[in-house]
Design a protein around this motif. Structure first.
Motif, mmCIF file in Angstrom:
data_model
loop_
_atom_site.group_PDB
_atom_site.id
_atom_site.type_symbol
_atom_site.label_atom_id
_atom_site.label_comp_id
_atom_site.label_asym_id
_atom_site.label_seq_id
_atom_site.Cartn_x
_atom_site.Cartn_y
_atom_site.Cartn_z
ATOM 1 N N ALA A 94 42.257 20.130 46.139
ATOM 2 C CA ALA A 94 41.020 20.778 45.681
ATOM 3 C C ALA A 94 41.285 22.183 45.159
ATOM 4 O O ALA A 94 40.696 22.607 44.155
ATOM 5 C CB ALA A 94 40.011 20.823 46.829
ATOM 6 N N ALA B 126 40.483 23.268 41.289
ATOM 7 C CA ALA B 126 39.598 24.398 40.988
ATOM 8 C C ALA B 126 40.306 25.428 40.117
ATOM 9 O O ALA B 126 39.720 25.977 39.167
ATOM 10 C CB ALA B 126 39.120 25.048 42.291
ATOM 11 N N ALA C 175 35.087 28.911 39.687
ATOM 12 C CA ALA C 175 36.279 28.077 39.852
ATOM 13 C C ALA C 175 37.424 28.873 40.469
ATOM 14 O O ALA C 175 38.080 28.415 41.412
ATOM 15 C CB ALA C 175 36.697 27.493 38.506
ATOM 16 N N ILE D 19 40.444 24.099 36.618
ATOM 17 C CA ILE D 19 39.144 24.200 35.952
ATOM 18 C C ILE D 19 38.978 25.584 35.328
ATOM 19 O O ILE D 19 38.564 25.730 34.176
ATOM 20 C CB ILE D 19 38.000 23.923 36.945
ATOM 21 C CG1 ILE D 19 37.982 22.441 37.345
ATOM 22 C CG2 ILE D 19 36.651 24.314 36.345
ATOM 23 C CD1 ILE D 19 36.987 22.112 38.442
ATOM 24 N N CYS E 138 36.591 29.702 44.134
ATOM 25 C CA CYS E 138 36.751 28.526 44.997
ATOM 26 C C CYS E 138 38.227 28.216 45.227
ATOM 27 O O CYS E 138 38.634 27.847 46.340
ATOM 28 C CB CYS E 138 36.056 27.322 44.372
ATOM 29 S SG CYS E 138 34.257 27.385 44.431
ATOM 30 N N SER E 139 39.022 28.380 44.180
ATOM 31 C CA SER E 139 40.451 28.124 44.320
ATOM 32 C C SER E 139 41.070 29.071 45.336
ATOM 33 O O SER E 139 41.838 28.645 46.213
ATOM 34 C CB SER E 139 41.142 28.282 42.961
ATOM 35 O OG SER E 139 42.538 28.101 43.091
#
Length: 277
Positions: free
Chosen positions: A213, A217, A238, A220, A241-242
């Motif tokens: 995940a 992210a 993105a 993205i 979140c990463s």
């Protein structure tokens, strides 16, 4: 075919067949990276009507899933049996290629590419494990050198074979051809690959999911940045979140008894150990 007992002699003819099989399987999953790059112009002009970021996702979805899951897939092979996971990987790889071949839109194409990446991740590490298991200790360095060469040959074969298929047909024909070759490799592996002993170990599923995940992210943000702007909401979310997922992954790995980030080395040591030989 029962697992070879400890200390058993491996017939040279059998180990040669195993070496040829795992080399072809490796060349297939590596060569697919090169082949799909050749198909980008046809995909861009196809009825899928992909945007520039869609094209990047079509190329990168396979590579990202492949790279992120290759070590966990090796651990699954240790636990469930390398031959079985290799055969399952080839089946998944073929199925993903078929899904991509018949994809009516970009979303289905990306699903197919991700499935194919999962299959490739199951194939590559278990090829190594099976090769080490089937090869006598004194011949392992020679066998590994040939297998490593197959990764380079795979890139050439992907360019040559992919170019030939695309010249004679379409990008759909390329995916169909890849699925056919994977099915042939599956039959070959079922016949020639030996079974190996299973190892009782836990699988770090939370760590694996967080790792995948986090990099999805990150990808993205990188892919959408040029098109939507590096300061856009989607890109900033993105990247945030990463970063958060990577921090969570580090915390989970520090607490895990068998973290997924250390399994590649331990799997390689077990494959070369006498009890797996």
């Amino acid at each position: 075919m029962a697992p070879l007992p400890e200390g058993a002699q491996r017939p040279a003819q059998r180990s040669g067949s195993v070496l040829a099989c795992v080399s072809v399987c490796t060349a297939l999953v590596v060569g697919f990276v090169a082949a799909i790059n050749l198909a980008v112009p046809q995909l861009a002009a196809s009825s899928l009507r992909p945007t520039s970021s869609n094209l990047l996702w079509i190329v990168d979805a396979y590579v990202v899933i492949f790279a992120c899951l290759v070590i966990p897939a090796g651990a699954v092979g240790d636990k469930l049996g390398r031959k079985g996971v290799l055969m399952a990987g080839l089946g998944i790889f073929a199925f993903g290629a078929i899904v991509s071949a018949i994809a009516p839109n970009v979303a289905i194409m990306l699903i197919g590419r991700a499935i194919t990446g999962l299959g490739a991740a199951c194939v590559l590490p278990n090829c190594v494990g099976i090769l080490l298991h089937a090869t006598a200790p004194e011949r392992r360095s020679h066998a590994l050198a040939i297998w490593a060469a197959a990764t380079g040959i795979g890139g050439v074969a992907g360019n040559v074979g992919g170019g030939a298929v695309l010249s004679a047909g379409s990008w759909r024909a390329l995916f169909a051809a890849v699925a056919f070759v994977a099915a042939c490799c599956l039959a070959w592996a079922a016949r020639s690959a030996p079974r190996s002993a299973r190892h009782d170990r836990t699988l770090d599923l939370p760590g694996t999911l967080l790792f995948v995940a986090a990099f999805v992210a990150l990808l993205i943000g990188i892919i959408e940045g040029p098109e939507q702007g590096w300061g856009s909401t989607v890109v900033l979310i993105a990247f945030s979140c990463s970063l958060l997922l990577i921090l969570c992954w580090v915390l989970v790995e520090l607490r895990a008894p068998t973290p997924c980030s250390t399994r590649g080395c331990s799997a390689a040591r077990r494959s070369a150990a006498p009890d797996s030989a």
